[in-house]
Design an enzyme around this catalytic site. Sequence first.
Site, PDB file in Angstrom:
ATOM      1  N   LEU A  53       0.851  -1.009   0.006  1.00 48.67           N
ATOM      2  CA  LEU A  53       0.065   0.065   0.002  1.00 48.67           C
ATOM      3  C   LEU A  53       0.818   1.345   0.042  1.00 48.67           C
ATOM      4  O   LEU A  53       1.961   1.093   0.746  1.00 48.67           O
ATOM      5  CB  LEU A  53      -0.941   0.027   1.370  1.00 48.67           C
ATOM      6  CG  LEU A  53      -2.106  -0.918   1.368  1.00 48.67           C
ATOM      7  CD1 LEU A  53      -2.947  -0.554   2.514  1.00 48.67           C
ATOM      8  CD2 LEU A  53      -3.107  -0.795   0.299  1.00 48.67           C
ATOM      9  N   ASP A  54       0.501   2.365  -0.645  1.00 47.10           N
ATOM     10  CA  ASP A  54       1.346   3.641  -0.625  1.00 47.10           C
ATOM     11  C   ASP A  54       1.273   4.074   0.764  1.00 47.10           C
ATOM     12  O   ASP A  54       0.455   3.935   1.576  1.00 47.10           O
ATOM     13  CB  ASP A  54       0.512   4.455  -1.649  1.00 47.10           C
ATOM     14  CG  ASP A  54       0.815   4.167  -3.141  1.00 47.10           C
ATOM     15  OD1 ASP A  54       1.637   3.533  -3.512  1.00 47.10           O
ATOM     16  OD2 ASP A  54      -0.078   4.820  -3.825  1.00 47.10           O
ATOM     17  N   ARG A  55       2.249   4.796   1.008  1.00 46.11           N
ATOM     18  CA  ARG A  55       2.604   5.344   2.288  1.00 46.11           C
ATOM     19  C   ARG A  55       1.255   6.179   2.573  1.00 46.11           C
ATOM     20  O   ARG A  55       0.791   6.153   3.846  1.00 46.11           O
ATOM     21  CB  ARG A  55       3.621   6.352   2.219  1.00 46.11           C
ATOM     22  CG  ARG A  55       3.836   7.127   3.595  1.00 46.11           C
ATOM     23  CD  ARG A  55       5.357   7.955   3.521  1.00 46.11           C
ATOM     24  NE  ARG A  55       5.752   8.497   4.799  1.00 46.11           N
ATOM     25  CZ  ARG A  55       6.833   9.132   5.048  1.00 46.11           C
ATOM     26  NH1 ARG A  55       7.413   9.357   3.837  1.00 46.11           N
ATOM     27  NH2 ARG A  55       7.191   9.571   6.258  1.00 46.11           N
ATOM     28  N   THR A  57      -1.868   5.772   1.688  1.00 51.50           N
ATOM     29  CA  THR A  57      -3.137   5.227   1.562  1.00 51.50           C
ATOM     30  C   THR A  57      -3.229   4.294   2.988  1.00 51.50           C
ATOM     31  O   THR A  57      -2.227   3.617   3.346  1.00 51.50           O
ATOM     32  CB  THR A  57      -3.018   3.987   0.397  1.00 51.50           C
ATOM     33  OG1 THR A  57      -2.649   4.615  -0.715  1.00 51.50           O
ATOM     34  CG2 THR A  57      -4.288   3.348   0.149  1.00 51.50           C
ATOM     35  N   ARG A 154      -4.588   5.810  -8.188  1.00 48.72           N
ATOM     36  CA  ARG A 154      -4.600   7.388  -8.554  1.00 48.72           C
ATOM     37  C   ARG A 154      -4.331   7.593  -9.891  1.00 48.72           C
ATOM     38  O   ARG A 154      -4.668   8.693 -10.348  1.00 48.72           O
ATOM     39  CB  ARG A 154      -3.043   7.267  -7.645  1.00 48.72           C
ATOM     40  CG  ARG A 154      -3.344   7.292  -6.250  1.00 48.72           C
ATOM     41  CD  ARG A 154      -1.750   7.154  -5.540  1.00 48.72           C
ATOM     42  NE  ARG A 154      -1.185   8.212  -5.738  1.00 48.72           N
ATOM     43  CZ  ARG A 154       0.214   8.466  -4.853  1.00 48.72           C
ATOM     44  NH1 ARG A 154       0.745   7.180  -4.363  1.00 48.72           N
ATOM     45  NH2 ARG A 154       0.674   9.641  -4.989  1.00 48.72           N
TER      46      ARG A 154
END
Length: 227
Positions: A53-55, A57, A154
Amino acid sequence: MLEIIYQDEYLVAINKPHGLLVHQTSIARDATEFALQMLRDQIGKHVSPVHRLDRKTSGILLFAFDKTSETLMQQQFMNAETEKKYLAILRGFAPDFMEIDYPLAKENGTMQEAFTSFKTLQKAEVDVAFGKHQTSRYSLIEATPKTGRMHQLRKHFSHILHPIIGDRTHGCNKQNKFFLEQWNMTTMLLHASELSFTHPITSEKIHLKANLHDEFKRIMKIMNMEL
């Protein structure tokens, strides 16, 4: 303490907060805390992430305790055998339902097919002027990515001109600045809310849910949105 939403002898899942990196990386040298180390220290066992997961998110992040479970789960993610759902707040009034079939480039330039479907759960019009508009419009959506490309949601929402609020890389800098100045919000409004998969060892069907974190709920309240 991290919120653990699932744990057995093979797997453990947390509800990752906004702003927490999955593991240490040279890209974000400012970070001092990482989900991997925090979870390991919290439960006293070695863990390995099976996806990313992105930072910024938040939401469901799954780890494995052993190599076999890790490999089998990674294969499920790679083969699109899991079902993921995300909640996000977008700029503008998004379509009620839409399928986005838009290939995305890998780091080496190779194009990969990428497919996302989403439905709009709620629309909000905030009585705050933005630019030439007298009000500000937003949409709460539920997205189901069929593929798992890097930054897929995104990039896809940016592609249809309804970027995710708080996305600095692919979003709207004016909106992000507006949210910072108006509501002191610095995170990205993207949350991994549900995950379904087949247990790699027991073959049981697993369905996980992760509640929204306080910052996401705070912005929803400002917009009079409810789930």
